[in-house]
Every structure is written in C-alpha cells, then in structure tokens.
Design an enzyme around this catalytic site. Structure first.
Site, PDB file in Angstrom:
ATOM      1  N   ASP A   1      49.790  43.172  37.950  1.00  0.00           N
ATOM      2  CA  ASP A   1      49.288  41.794  37.893  1.00  0.00           C
ATOM      3  C   ASP A   1      50.471  40.840  38.011  1.00  0.00           C
ATOM      4  O   ASP A   1      51.309  40.774  37.121  1.00  0.00           O
ATOM      5  CB  ASP A   1      48.544  41.578  36.572  1.00  0.00           C
ATOM      6  CG  ASP A   1      47.783  40.263  36.522  1.00  0.00           C
ATOM      7  OD1 ASP A   1      48.265  39.274  37.096  1.00  0.00           O
ATOM      8  OD2 ASP A   1      46.712  40.229  35.887  1.00  0.00           O
TER       9      ASP A   1
ATOM     10  N   SER B   1      40.849  36.324  33.353  1.00  0.00           N
ATOM     11  CA  SER B   1      41.967  35.387  33.368  1.00  0.00           C
ATOM     12  C   SER B   1      41.751  34.250  32.358  1.00  0.00           C
ATOM     13  O   SER B   1      41.612  34.505  31.156  1.00  0.00           O
ATOM     14  CB  SER B   1      42.175  34.858  34.790  1.00  0.00           C
ATOM     15  OG  SER B   1      43.430  34.266  34.946  1.00  0.00           O
TER      16      SER B   1
ATOM     17  N   HIS C   1      45.880  41.131  39.856  1.00  0.00           N
ATOM     18  CA  HIS C   1      45.152  40.202  38.991  1.00  0.00           C
ATOM     19  C   HIS C   1      43.678  40.123  39.382  1.00  0.00           C
ATOM     20  O   HIS C   1      42.798  40.117  38.523  1.00  0.00           O
ATOM     21  CB  HIS C   1      45.797  38.814  39.090  1.00  0.00           C
ATOM     22  CG  HIS C   1      45.261  37.823  38.101  1.00  0.00           C
ATOM     23  ND1 HIS C   1      45.435  37.956  36.739  1.00  0.00           N
ATOM     24  CD2 HIS C   1      44.548  36.672  38.280  1.00  0.00           C
ATOM     25  CE1 HIS C   1      44.855  36.943  36.113  1.00  0.00           C
ATOM     26  NE2 HIS C   1      44.307  36.151  37.032  1.00  0.00           N
TER      27      HIS C   1
END
Length: 273
Positions: A224, A95, A253
């Site tokens: 995601d 991320s 995610h």
C-alpha cells in the site's frame, strides 16, 4: 437510489439494495459509493442487504462547505442508519471510510453495529508527530493539499498509479479503472476534498480503537503506497480488544477493486463467522 436530508440540511445520496443481513460500506477519499461496486454486486448475489452512501461533499451528495471532519462523517452515517432503522449492521470502511467506521462504532452506533471491517484504513493516525514518530511526514499531506487545490484534474489521474499499484513493474494497467476513479473524484466538491485531507491524515483514532469491543477485521495490502500498512494495520491491531488482522503481500491500496475476488472471499468469511 435516494437522498436523505440531514439535520443540518446536507443531502446525502445513498443506495439501499437487497434484503437480509445488513452490510454498510463507507468509501475512501475522494471517491463515492460507486467505488464499492465489486463488493455490492457480490454480496447482493449472496443474499445480503447492502447500504452505501456518498459522504457529504462527495459524489452525488450536496457540496456543502462545512463539516468535513471525521466526527461529522460518523454522525452523518449514524443519521442514515437511524433513518433506515438498520440493526445488527456489519460496517465496512476503506481508507478514510475505515476511520469513519471506527469513530461511528465507538461513539454513534448505539448498539446497532454487529461487526466492523477496516480495509486499507487510515487509523490509528497517519501523520508523524512526537507521539507517532514513524508516521507519514506532514510535507506529504501538504503536497496533496497543494495538488488538490491547484492541479486537481491531473492529480486525480496521476494518483491512480500508486493507488492501484499500476506503477509497479509488470502491473496490468486498466485505463477504465483509472477513469472511473477520476470520474468519482471529479464529481465531488473541491472544498470537501481539500478539508478531507486534514480529516484523514490528522485525526487520532487510538482511543476509538481501544474502546471498541465488537469483532473488528483489519485487512491491508503490504504494498500500500497510500496508507503504509506498518503505520496503520499493524498498529491498529495492537489497540483493538477483539481484532483480527490479515495482510496481503503485493496488494495495493485499492485492493477491493484490483483484488476483489480475494477480498470478497475474506469479507464473506468474517461476516459469516
């Protein structure tokens, strides 16, 4: 477990474990190095040296109110790498950590990076603009800012549902995973988390992606709900000189946690290639 005092006085908490080929993991917003537990133990058992750190303002690092931008995050990572004298490092970022990795590799690695892996990562750029018309609307990030500022304790519980795909029909919700996410988030400073939203959503990584020539693996879940893969992985791979991509139908995610067996296998394959 140790801390390093950076040049500006910030104390960075880090874990340096094992011996062998060095892997350095960079966590996502608003978490800590503990988010990598499933990967840390896997690679330690495979004979790797694993380095993780809590980004400034996050986890057990000092809660300074300055420097919460990608440039500083990458510079901080470089100070830690140089302090530990790490070489031929494989950098793995999830991320926001993926943005930190690609900026570090492009501007700060100084020949110390061997490979890079971007997992559910924010590059090339998240927010919608004239040059990124199909990006995520600014209103989404303004709402995250509002919730972080005014409702952080509850927001950090609620966010775990889309983060791990726990809001999908048939999902096996693990409260312990949710509590661990909340624990990590609440350890960090609210200023770091608030300012970090701009860092992960508005930083433009397109030139970083174009400039990097070491091998880069891009992994992203097709379900995601935090960083849509169409706006991230599918665009990043087009900019990389030496990139490989793998996407996963149905993965969320937070797939390094929920799908650790699959993700760890694919990480190992790329690292050994």
């Amino acid at each position: 477990m140790s801390t390093l005092q950076l040049k500006d006085g910030t104390e960075i908490f880090y874990k340096d474990q094992g011996k062998g080929q060095v892997l350095m993991f960079h966590h996502g917003w608003p978490l800590s190095s503990d988010d990598w537990d499933a990967q840390v133990i896997f690679f330690l058992q495979k004979g790797y040296r694993v380095v993780t750190h809590d980004r400034r303002g996050h986890g057990r690092s000092s809660q300074d109110i300055y420097g919460h931008n990608i440039e500083q995050y990458a510079s901080d990572a470089a100070e830690l790498v140089e302090f530990l004298d790490l070489k031929d490092v494989v950098h793995i970022g999830h991320s926001t950590g993926g943005g930190e990795v690609i900026r570090y590799v492009n501007k700060y690695a100084n020949g110390r990076a061997k490979k890079a892996i971007l997992i559910s990562a924010v590059p090339p750029i998240m927010v919608a603009s004239e040059s990124n018309p199909d990006g995520v609307p600014m209103e989404v990030f303004d709402n995250i800012r509002d919730q972080t500022l005014n409702n952080r304790q509850q927001f950090y519980i609620d966010l775990t549902f889309p983060f791990y795909g726990y809001n999908r029909e048939g999902a096996k919700v693990k409260e312990g995973v949710q509590r661990n996410w909340w624990r990590q988030g609440m350890m960090g400073g609210i200023v770091a988390h608030y300012d970090g939203i701009k860092a992960f959503s508005e930083t433009d990584f397109r030139e970083d992606l174009k400039a990097v020539d070491i091998p880069v693996l891009v992994l992203h879940g097709e379900d995601d709900q935090i960083v849509p893969y169409q706006n991230a992985a599918l665009k990043s791979i087009k900019l990389l000189k030496n990139g490989t991509i793998k996407t996963y139908p149905g993965f969320p995610h937070g797939m390094p946690t929920t799908e650790a067996e699959t993700i760890n296998k694919d990480l190992l394959e790329f690292i050994q290639s």
